[in-house]
Design a protein around this motif. Sequence first.
Motif, PDB file in Angstrom:
ATOM      1  N   SER A   1       0.826  -1.205   0.000  1.00 32.12           N
ATOM      2  CA  SER A   1       0.000   0.000   0.000  1.00 32.12           C
ATOM      3  C   SER A   1       0.863   1.260   0.000  1.00 32.12           C
ATOM      4  O   SER A   1       0.599   2.202  -0.751  1.00 32.12           O
ATOM      5  N   ALA A   2       1.909   1.279   0.821  1.00 30.89           N
ATOM      6  CA  ALA A   2       2.798   2.442   0.875  1.00 30.89           C
ATOM      7  C   ALA A   2       3.506   2.649  -0.461  1.00 30.89           C
ATOM      8  O   ALA A   2       3.649   3.787  -0.925  1.00 30.89           O
ATOM      9  N   LEU A   3       3.946   1.562  -1.088  1.00 30.21           N
ATOM     10  CA  LEU A   3       4.604   1.682  -2.392  1.00 30.21           C
ATOM     11  C   LEU A   3       3.644   2.216  -3.444  1.00 30.21           C
ATOM     12  O   LEU A   3       4.004   3.086  -4.243  1.00 30.21           O
ATOM     13  N   ALA A   4       2.426   1.700  -3.446  1.00 31.36           N
ATOM     14  CA  ALA A   4       1.425   2.158  -4.417  1.00 31.36           C
ATOM     15  C   ALA A   4       1.111   3.634  -4.218  1.00 31.36           C
ATOM     16  O   ALA A   4       1.034   4.397  -5.184  1.00 31.36           O
ATOM     17  N   ASN A   5       0.947   4.033  -2.970  1.00 39.00           N
ATOM     18  CA  ASN A   5       0.654   5.438  -2.683  1.00 39.00           C
ATOM     19  C   ASN A   5       1.817   6.344  -3.086  1.00 39.00           C
ATOM     20  O   ASN A   5       1.608   7.416  -3.662  1.00 39.00           O
ATOM     21  N   SER A   6       3.035   5.914  -2.785  1.00 42.42           N
ATOM     22  CA  SER A   6       4.207   6.717  -3.137  1.00 42.42           C
ATOM     23  C   SER A   6       4.346   6.866  -4.648  1.00 42.42           C
ATOM     24  O   SER A   6       4.628   7.952  -5.149  1.00 42.42           O
TER      25      SER A   6
ATOM     26  N   LYS B   1       4.298   8.031 -10.894  1.00 49.01           N
ATOM     27  CA  LYS B   1       4.957   6.859 -11.492  1.00 49.01           C
ATOM     28  C   LYS B   1       3.935   5.742 -11.681  1.00 49.01           C
ATOM     29  O   LYS B   1       3.005   5.592 -10.891  1.00 49.01           O
ATOM     30  N   PRO B   2       4.085   4.928 -12.734  1.00 47.13           N
ATOM     31  CA  PRO B   2       3.127   3.852 -12.985  1.00 47.13           C
ATOM     32  C   PRO B   2       3.316   2.634 -12.083  1.00 47.13           C
ATOM     33  O   PRO B   2       2.434   1.787 -11.987  1.00 47.13           O
ATOM     34  N   ARG B   3       4.475   2.529 -11.419  1.00 43.57           N
ATOM     35  CA  ARG B   3       4.723   1.352 -10.581  1.00 43.57           C
ATOM     36  C   ARG B   3       5.785   1.646  -9.533  1.00 43.57           C
ATOM     37  O   ARG B   3       6.501   2.636  -9.617  1.00 43.57           O
TER      38      ARG B   3
END
Length: 51
Positions: free
Chosen positions: A7-12, A18-20
């Motif tokens: 979740s943190a990676l997706a939010n960041s 960024k797309p990913r």
Amino acid sequence: MLGEYVSALANSACLLGKPRAYLVFGIQDGSHAVMCTTFDPQAENGKEHAS
């Protein structure tokens, strides 16, 4: 805990446009040495996986 990281990676990624984002397992902080894994990407290259 893994869900929180994802979740943190997706939010960041979203906040930075960024797309990913990436979560890397088996790499030691600092030295970047491969550890705690037997995965060999060169051995897996070209193998087809059953779905």
